[in-house]
Write a protein that holds these residues in place. Structure first.
Motif, mmCIF file in Angstrom:
data_model
loop_
_atom_site.group_PDB
_atom_site.id
_atom_site.type_symbol
_atom_site.label_atom_id
_atom_site.label_comp_id
_atom_site.label_asym_id
_atom_site.label_seq_id
_atom_site.Cartn_x
_atom_site.Cartn_y
_atom_site.Cartn_z
ATOM 1 N N ILE A 16 0.759 -1.242 -0.121
ATOM 2 C CA ILE A 16 -0.003 -0.040 -0.054
ATOM 3 C C ILE A 16 0.665 1.340 -0.138
ATOM 4 N N LEU A 17 1.938 1.155 0.305
ATOM 5 C CA LEU A 17 2.980 2.350 0.394
ATOM 6 C C LEU A 17 3.708 2.650 -0.905
ATOM 7 N N PHE A 18 4.206 1.521 -1.537
ATOM 8 C CA PHE A 18 5.050 1.548 -2.720
ATOM 9 C C PHE A 18 4.487 1.404 -4.094
ATOM 10 N N LYS A 19 3.498 0.687 -3.904
ATOM 11 C CA LYS A 19 2.453 0.502 -5.125
ATOM 12 C C LYS A 19 1.815 1.571 -5.855
ATOM 13 N N ASN A 20 1.905 1.900 -6.886
ATOM 14 C CA ASN A 20 1.442 3.112 -7.533
ATOM 15 C C ASN A 20 -0.170 2.686 -8.043
ATOM 16 N N ARG A 21 -1.072 2.998 -6.972
ATOM 17 C CA ARG A 21 -2.528 2.619 -6.736
ATOM 18 C C ARG A 21 -3.301 3.586 -6.407
ATOM 19 N N ARG A 22 -4.534 3.486 -6.556
ATOM 20 C CA ARG A 22 -5.551 4.359 -6.019
ATOM 21 C C ARG A 22 -5.516 4.157 -4.525
ATOM 22 N N PHE A 23 -5.867 5.185 -3.762
ATOM 23 C CA PHE A 23 -6.148 5.184 -2.467
ATOM 24 C C PHE A 23 -7.760 4.777 -2.371
ATOM 25 N N ASP A 24 -7.907 3.619 -1.600
ATOM 26 C CA ASP A 24 -9.059 3.248 -1.519
ATOM 27 C C ASP A 24 -9.631 2.453 -0.554
ATOM 28 N N LEU A 25 -10.710 1.969 -0.544
ATOM 29 C CA LEU A 25 -11.322 1.047 0.870
ATOM 30 C C LEU A 25 -10.271 0.013 1.226
ATOM 31 N N PHE A 26 -9.586 -0.565 0.183
ATOM 32 C CA PHE A 26 -8.813 -1.714 0.589
ATOM 33 C C PHE A 26 -7.751 -1.303 1.326
ATOM 34 N N THR A 27 -7.114 0.030 1.246
ATOM 35 C CA THR A 27 -5.916 0.582 1.870
ATOM 36 C C THR A 27 -6.538 0.871 3.285
ATOM 37 N N ILE A 28 -7.677 1.467 3.534
ATOM 38 C CA ILE A 28 -8.233 1.775 4.890
ATOM 39 C C ILE A 28 -8.394 0.387 5.620
ATOM 40 N N ALA A 29 -9.023 -0.659 4.908
ATOM 41 C CA ALA A 29 -9.154 -1.868 5.656
ATOM 42 C C ALA A 29 -7.963 -2.670 6.169
ATOM 43 N N VAL A 30 -6.950 -2.404 5.369
ATOM 44 C CA VAL A 30 -5.582 -2.993 5.683
ATOM 45 C C VAL A 30 -4.997 -2.314 6.818
ATOM 46 N N VAL A 31 -4.871 -0.878 6.796
ATOM 47 C CA VAL A 31 -4.258 -0.114 7.981
ATOM 48 C C VAL A 31 -5.140 -0.290 9.149
ATOM 49 N N PHE A 32 -6.379 -0.246 9.268
ATOM 50 C CA PHE A 32 -7.065 -0.535 10.519
ATOM 51 C C PHE A 32 -7.165 -1.914 10.965
ATOM 52 N N HIS A 33 -6.966 -2.875 9.976
ATOM 53 C CA HIS A 33 -6.776 -4.371 10.430
ATOM 54 C C HIS A 33 -5.459 -4.661 11.255
ATOM 55 N N ILE A 34 -4.419 -3.905 10.917
ATOM 56 C CA ILE A 34 -3.077 -3.954 11.290
ATOM 57 C C ILE A 34 -3.168 -3.314 12.547
ATOM 58 N N SER A 65 -4.706 -13.906 10.415
ATOM 59 C CA SER A 65 -3.892 -14.029 9.032
ATOM 60 C C SER A 65 -4.664 -14.459 7.682
ATOM 61 N N ILE A 66 -5.851 -15.322 7.919
ATOM 62 C CA ILE A 66 -6.811 -15.490 6.829
ATOM 63 C C ILE A 66 -7.348 -14.282 6.420
ATOM 64 N N ILE A 67 -7.732 -13.318 7.418
ATOM 65 C CA ILE A 67 -8.305 -12.098 6.956
ATOM 66 C C ILE A 67 -7.243 -11.332 6.241
ATOM 67 N N MET A 68 -6.072 -10.989 6.829
ATOM 68 C CA MET A 68 -4.744 -10.400 6.004
ATOM 69 C C MET A 68 -4.644 -10.889 4.959
ATOM 70 N N LEU A 69 -4.229 -12.130 4.529
ATOM 71 C CA LEU A 69 -4.298 -12.693 3.349
ATOM 72 C C LEU A 69 -5.452 -12.415 2.406
ATOM 73 N N THR A 70 -6.660 -12.473 2.726
ATOM 74 C CA THR A 70 -7.883 -12.183 1.918
ATOM 75 C C THR A 70 -7.889 -10.790 1.483
ATOM 76 N N LEU A 71 -7.511 -9.898 2.394
ATOM 77 C CA LEU A 71 -7.493 -8.555 1.965
ATOM 78 C C LEU A 71 -6.303 -8.300 0.970
ATOM 79 N N LEU A 347 -16.908 -8.392 -0.252
ATOM 80 C CA LEU A 347 -17.829 -7.879 -1.397
ATOM 81 C C LEU A 347 -18.352 -6.457 -1.214
ATOM 82 N N ILE A 348 -18.589 -6.227 0.226
ATOM 83 C CA ILE A 348 -18.938 -4.799 0.515
ATOM 84 C C ILE A 348 -17.876 -3.693 0.216
ATOM 85 N N ILE A 349 -16.854 -4.027 0.358
ATOM 86 C CA ILE A 349 -15.628 -2.970 0.274
ATOM 87 C C ILE A 349 -15.238 -2.830 -1.322
ATOM 88 N N TRP A 350 -15.439 -4.084 -2.063
ATOM 89 C CA TRP A 350 -15.098 -4.148 -3.512
ATOM 90 C C TRP A 350 -16.281 -3.192 -4.115
#
Length: 429
Positions: A16-34, A65-71, A347-350
């Motif tokens: 999420i830090l180094f990939k050239n991508r949109r700032f999106d809900l997946f970014t938010i989900a990963v940060v708050f999961h951590i 770990s399953i949640i993180m890998l899925t995200l 699916l909701i995040i997507w």
């Protein structure tokens, strides 16, 4: 397992830090999961001064770990899709400014109605149990309406209306809730950056502002009661006194929330699966009241997971531990229900990501609930999640009907009148 979770976390952060991508809900989900699973990176969960101290359970590691890998996997797949931004005119329909005005009017009307019913005094009360008794109904809906108005006003580039509705969100912060201002700021950030593909690591100002905001909201919890006194000298004395913040920690909340999951798998805690039925009943408007009316006793209540966990495992802790959606899912049906809910959450995040760049009429009304359940999901329960979507769906249906029966006919009439005037001028000339 701690090593595996560290590896997944590092990969996710790098992506999420180094990939050239949109700032999106997946970014938010990963940060708050951590954030909410931070104790797993240390290996122990600590609540209070040793009131609860335990190593992170093996099964808890498997779940997170399953949640993180899925995200991580779905974030990668979504990025490969490269959806184009279709956002041209907010809702994709004419006359959205009238919907915006109605939303703003409704938000302030509900807030004023709530004040009229209970008075202004409860808003200055520092006891959260008293606050929760008074701030139901009108006040709750006013906040969600204001959040929808903020999103729609930003889409329409109407900053005056956005700031007007932001007043209600600031007011909720004064009352003592930090979730709604976090929700509003995340929503604004997502909308402002939705067109840009960027490497977050290069946007140091954004990262710095995010860090400062996170620290402010952490420490605000310690001083909001003093702020309600409006005593400037007392506020300054509190802010400058180290004792005020010595017990404040950025990770206190994550430990409290993660403790519920850890002890649930540790004790193999189970609830009767029928609790899902009770939650569904409590979510449908008036259904609970109707069923109770035809029953000899009040059998249908609004089930909340936090009181269940507090009573079962933390009766000696006298502050709110918060809920944990993954612990609740585990208690209902084990790993199977966790996987089912995880699939629904993804699916909701997507879908939420697609709403951010779409012209859907539903976007301003559903996005608050989607953003809320993306960043705050770990400390929610099923009742709160469904309640948020119930309000979002209710608002979208209500305003769709208003648009169809009043705004659209008015626009058609105005257009026909202007066309007649143009034809008259042409004939006259």
């Amino acid at each position: 397992m701690i090593i595996i979770y560290w590896v997944l976390t590092i990969i996710s952060v790098i992506y999420i830090l180094f990939k050239n991508r949109r700032f999106d809900l997946f970014t938010i989900a990963v940060v708050f999961h951590i954030y909410y699973t931070f104790p797993a990176l240390i290996g122990v969960v600590v609540v209070g001064d040793g009131l609860y101290y335990s190593e992170v359970h093996f099964h808890a590691y498997i779940i997170i770990s399953i949640i993180m890998l899925t995200l991580l996997t779905t974030m990668f797949l979504y990025d490969r899709k490269q959806y184009k931004n279709q956002q041209k005119d907010s809702l994709g329909v004419p006359g959205t400014k009238y919907i915006l005005y109605l939303l703003t009017f409704l938000a302030f009307s509900l807030l004023i109605a709530n004040i009229g019913i209970i008075g202004i005094e409860p808003f200055f009360n520092t006891d959260k149990s008293v606050l929760s008794q008074h701030f139901r109904g009108f006040y709750d809906i006013a906040i969600w309406v204001a959040l929808s108005a903020i999103i729609l006003s930003l889409q329409n580039k109407n900053l005056k209306i956005m700031n007007l509705n932001f007043f209600i969100i600031i007011f909720s912060l004064f009352v003592g809730s930090r979730a709604y201002i976090t929700l509003a700021i995340i929503s604004i950030g997502l909308l402002l950056l939705r067109d840009k593909r960027l490497k977050l690591i290069k946007y140091k100002r954004i990262l710095f502002f995010t860090g400062v905001l996170a620290l402010f909201l952490t420490f605000y919890k310690e001083i909001y009661k003093i702020i309600k006194t409006f005593d400037l000298s007392q506020i300054i004395a509190s802010i400058t006194n180290f004792e005020t913040f010595k017990d404040a920690s950025f990770f206190i909340e994550s430990n409290s929330i993660f403790a519920s999951l850890n002890i649930a798998v540790e004790q193999n805690f189970r609830q009767d699966p029928s609790v899902v039925y009770d939650i569904l009943v409590s979510t449908v408007p008036l259904l609970k009241d109707i069923l109770n009316f035809f029953s000899n006793e009040q059998i249908f209540i609004s089930p909340r997971f936090a009181p269940v966990v507090s009573k079962e495992f933390f009766p000696y802790i006298h502050w709110g531990m918060g809920s944990n959606i993954w612990a609740e899912m585990y208690s209902i049906g084990g790993i199977l229900t966790i996987l089912m809910f995880l699939g629904l959450w993804i699916l909701i995040i997507w879908y939420g990501n697609k709403l951010l760049i779409s012209q859907s009429f539903m976007a301003p009304f559903l996005l608050p609930a989607i953003v809320y359940s993306t960043f705050y999901i770990h400390r929610l329960d099923l009742t709160l999640v469904m309640g948020a979507f119930k309000i979002g769906l209710g608002l979208s249906i209500m305003f769709f009907i208003i648009y169809k029966i009043s705004i659209k006919p008015y626009l058609s009439f105005s257009y026909s009148m202007r066309k007649q005037n143009v034809n008259k001028n042409i004939n006259y000339n």
